[in-house]
Write a protein that holds these residues in place. Structure first.
Motif, PDB file in Angstrom:
ATOM      1  N   ASN A 133      57.396 -19.996  17.042  1.00 55.69           N
ATOM      2  CA  ASN A 133      58.154 -19.182  17.683  1.00 55.69           C
ATOM      3  C   ASN A 133      58.604 -18.114  16.683  1.00 55.69           C
ATOM      4  OD1 ASN A 133      57.928 -19.641  20.635  1.00 55.69           O
ATOM      5  ND2 ASN A 133      59.176 -21.462  20.276  1.00 55.69           N
ATOM      6  N   ILE A 134      58.741 -16.967  17.107  1.00 53.62           N
ATOM      7  CA  ILE A 134      59.234 -16.013  16.411  1.00 53.62           C
ATOM      8  C   ILE A 134      60.179 -15.124  17.401  1.00 53.62           C
ATOM      9  CG2 ILE A 134      59.192 -14.021  14.723  1.00 53.62           C
ATOM     10  CD1 ILE A 134      56.234 -14.949  14.282  1.00 53.62           C
ATOM     11  N   THR A 135      61.428 -14.973  17.110  1.00 52.02           N
ATOM     12  CA  THR A 135      62.365 -14.474  18.132  1.00 52.02           C
ATOM     13  C   THR A 135      62.653 -13.111  17.397  1.00 52.02           C
ATOM     14  OG1 THR A 135      64.332 -15.544  17.047  1.00 52.02           O
ATOM     15  CG2 THR A 135      63.146 -16.529  19.084  1.00 52.02           C
ATOM     16  N   ALA A 136      63.198 -12.182  18.349  1.00 51.68           N
ATOM     17  CA  ALA A 136      63.756 -10.901  18.028  1.00 51.68           C
ATOM     18  C   ALA A 136      62.638 -10.291  16.924  1.00 51.68           C
ATOM     19  CB  ALA A 136      65.016 -10.979  17.208  1.00 51.68           C
ATOM     20  N   THR A 137      61.318 -10.230  17.009  1.00 52.52           N
ATOM     21  CA  THR A 137      60.456  -9.833  15.979  1.00 52.52           C
ATOM     22  C   THR A 137      60.716  -8.354  15.301  1.00 52.52           C
ATOM     23  OG1 THR A 137      58.967  -8.773  17.790  1.00 52.52           O
ATOM     24  CG2 THR A 137      58.526 -11.068  17.050  1.00 52.52           C
ATOM     25  N   GLN A 150      50.254 -14.976   6.450  1.00 51.92           N
ATOM     26  CA  GLN A 150      49.272 -14.276   5.590  1.00 51.92           C
ATOM     27  C   GLN A 150      49.486 -12.850   5.588  1.00 51.92           C
ATOM     28  OE1 GLN A 150      45.170 -14.777   5.690  1.00 51.92           O
ATOM     29  NE2 GLN A 150      44.983 -14.550   3.327  1.00 51.92           N
ATOM     30  N   GLU A 151      50.176 -12.048   4.600  1.00 57.14           N
ATOM     31  CA  GLU A 151      50.411 -10.676   4.734  1.00 57.14           C
ATOM     32  C   GLU A 151      49.147  -9.973   3.989  1.00 57.14           C
ATOM     33  OE1 GLU A 151      54.728  -9.231   4.997  1.00 57.14           O
ATOM     34  OE2 GLU A 151      54.873 -11.231   3.843  1.00 57.14           O
ATOM     35  N   LEU A 154      49.246 -10.871  14.001  1.00 48.16           N
ATOM     36  CA  LEU A 154      50.516 -10.326  14.851  1.00 48.16           C
ATOM     37  C   LEU A 154      50.952  -9.080  14.618  1.00 48.16           C
ATOM     38  CD1 LEU A 154      52.823 -10.802  16.640  1.00 48.16           C
ATOM     39  CD2 LEU A 154      54.020 -11.680  14.934  1.00 48.16           C
ATOM     40  N   ILE A 155      50.842  -8.081  15.264  1.00 50.58           N
ATOM     41  CA  ILE A 155      51.234  -6.720  14.974  1.00 50.58           C
ATOM     42  C   ILE A 155      52.448  -6.318  15.655  1.00 50.58           C
ATOM     43  CG2 ILE A 155      50.675  -4.124  15.082  1.00 50.58           C
ATOM     44  CD1 ILE A 155      47.676  -5.058  14.827  1.00 50.58           C
ATOM     45  N   THR A 198      59.196  -5.251  12.455  1.00 52.50           N
ATOM     46  CA  THR A 198      57.693  -4.892  11.941  1.00 52.50           C
ATOM     47  C   THR A 198      57.365  -5.811  10.691  1.00 52.50           C
ATOM     48  OG1 THR A 198      58.927  -3.255  10.760  1.00 52.50           O
ATOM     49  CG2 THR A 198      57.986  -2.676  12.815  1.00 52.50           C
ATOM     50  N   GLY A 199      58.546  -6.394  10.024  1.00 58.93           N
ATOM     51  CA  GLY A 199      57.981  -7.164   8.793  1.00 58.93           C
ATOM     52  C   GLY A 199      57.271  -8.491   9.103  1.00 58.93           C
ATOM     53  N   ASP A 200      57.476  -8.675  10.357  1.00 61.22           N
ATOM     54  CA  ASP A 200      56.711 -10.131  10.966  1.00 61.22           C
ATOM     55  C   ASP A 200      55.301  -9.798  11.222  1.00 61.22           C
ATOM     56  OD1 ASP A 200      59.466 -10.680  13.034  1.00 61.22           O
ATOM     57  OD2 ASP A 200      59.306 -11.426  10.967  1.00 61.22           O
ATOM     58  N   SER A 201      54.809  -8.518  11.006  1.00 60.67           N
ATOM     59  CA  SER A 201      53.280  -8.198  11.233  1.00 60.67           C
ATOM     60  C   SER A 201      52.404  -9.013  10.320  1.00 60.67           C
ATOM     61  CB  SER A 201      53.260  -6.765  11.132  1.00 60.67           C
ATOM     62  OG  SER A 201      53.699  -6.077  12.157  1.00 60.67           O
ATOM     63  N   ALA A 202      51.591  -9.874  10.525  1.00 56.19           N
ATOM     64  CA  ALA A 202      50.911 -10.591   9.379  1.00 56.19           C
ATOM     65  C   ALA A 202      49.809 -11.533  10.318  1.00 56.19           C
ATOM     66  CB  ALA A 202      51.748 -11.575   8.572  1.00 56.19           C
ATOM     67  N   VAL A 203      49.047 -12.183   9.576  1.00 61.49           N
ATOM     68  CA  VAL A 203      48.002 -13.302  10.142  1.00 61.49           C
ATOM     69  C   VAL A 203      48.846 -14.548   9.962  1.00 61.49           C
ATOM     70  CG1 VAL A 203      45.900 -14.547  10.174  1.00 61.49           C
ATOM     71  CG2 VAL A 203      46.152 -12.041   9.739  1.00 61.49           C
ATOM     72  N   TYR A 204      49.002 -15.360  10.941  1.00 62.09           N
ATOM     73  CA  TYR A 204      49.614 -16.734  10.728  1.00 62.09           C
ATOM     74  C   TYR A 204      48.602 -17.506  11.120  1.00 62.09           C
ATOM     75  CZ  TYR A 204      54.003 -14.041  11.084  1.00 62.09           C
ATOM     76  OH  TYR A 204      55.163 -13.121  11.078  1.00 62.09           O
TER      77      TYR A 204
END
Lengths: 110, 114
Positions: free
Chosen positions: A75-79, A38-39, A106-107, A81-87
């Motif tokens: 799991n999220i590898t090699a995060t 959820q972005e 996640l920030i 900035t676009g991965d910033s969101a609520v999971y």
């Protein structure tokens, strides 16, 4: 009592880090475990897990379910900035309606 | 890629007024849902709809709420007499089949009750 418990509640990492998000759930009438991202607004579907031990993968994201211990990890590898969101983790039971956890925020800093 | 669309994106209303939130589900989907998310809280299920009738509803979905599919494409949520505590983000979702379980969400309508 919450039927879906996510941890940690929030996480701050730097780009390139690997993160693991946890979700534990109640077993009653379990059908599937779902992960959403959820972005700013709508939850976006990531994975649906029904079988134990089978990893689902999409790019840098992967998830697995353990039906014996009643948990799932994302799991999220090699995060990036676009991965910033609520999971969000959700379980569906006999009615197929998902019950959501509170989410992990996640920030990812550059 | 097909998507669920919701209008308006933000609705401001006075307490006691009626509001109608609109959704256009993905065209070949058969199940439709409304959820709400109060700021800082969990996404909560309100109601599911199939074959022109409610298939399930939660305790939140009391007599002040109603849903309708007025034509072949729209799916609406009506709140008859809004209360301050109805302020939330309301999400519409749809799925091909109930058993498929993958629900696709719209961007939401933020309802602010003053």
């Amino acid at each position: 009592e919450d039927k879906v418990v996510q941890s940690p509640l929030s996480l701050v990492v730097h780009e390139g880090d690997t993160v693991t998000l946890n979700c534990s759930y109640e077993v009653t009438n379990f059908r599937s475990l779902l992960w959403y991202k959820q972005e700013k607004k709508a939850p976006t579907f990531l994975f649906m897990l029904t079988s134990s031990g089978i990893e689902k993968k999409s790019g840098r994201l992967s998830s697995i379910l353990d039906k014996k211990e009643l948990f799932s990890i994302l799991n999220i590898t090699a995060t990036q900035t676009g991965d910033s969101a609520v999971y969000l983790c959700a379980r569906s039971g006999g009615s197929y309606i998902p019950t959501f956890g509170r989410g992990t925020s996640l920030i990812v800093h550059p | 890629e097909p998507e669920v669309t919701q209008t308006p994106s933000h609705q401001v209303t006075q307490m006691g007024q009626e509001v109608i939130l609109r959704c256009v589900p993905i065209s070949n989907h058969l199940y439709f849902y409304w959820y709400r998310q109060i700021l800082g809280q969990k996404v909560e299920f309100l109601v599911s709809f199939y074959n022109n009738e409610i298939s399930e509803k939660s305790e939140i979905f009391d007599d002040q709420f109603s849903v309708e599919r007025p034509d072949g494409s729209n799916f609406t949520l009506k709140i008859r007499s809004t209360k301050l505590e109805d302020s939330a983000m309301y999400f519409c979702a749809s799925s091909v089949l109930r058993e498929k379980n993958i629900q696709y969400f719209g961007a939401g309508t933020r309802l602010s009750v003053l």
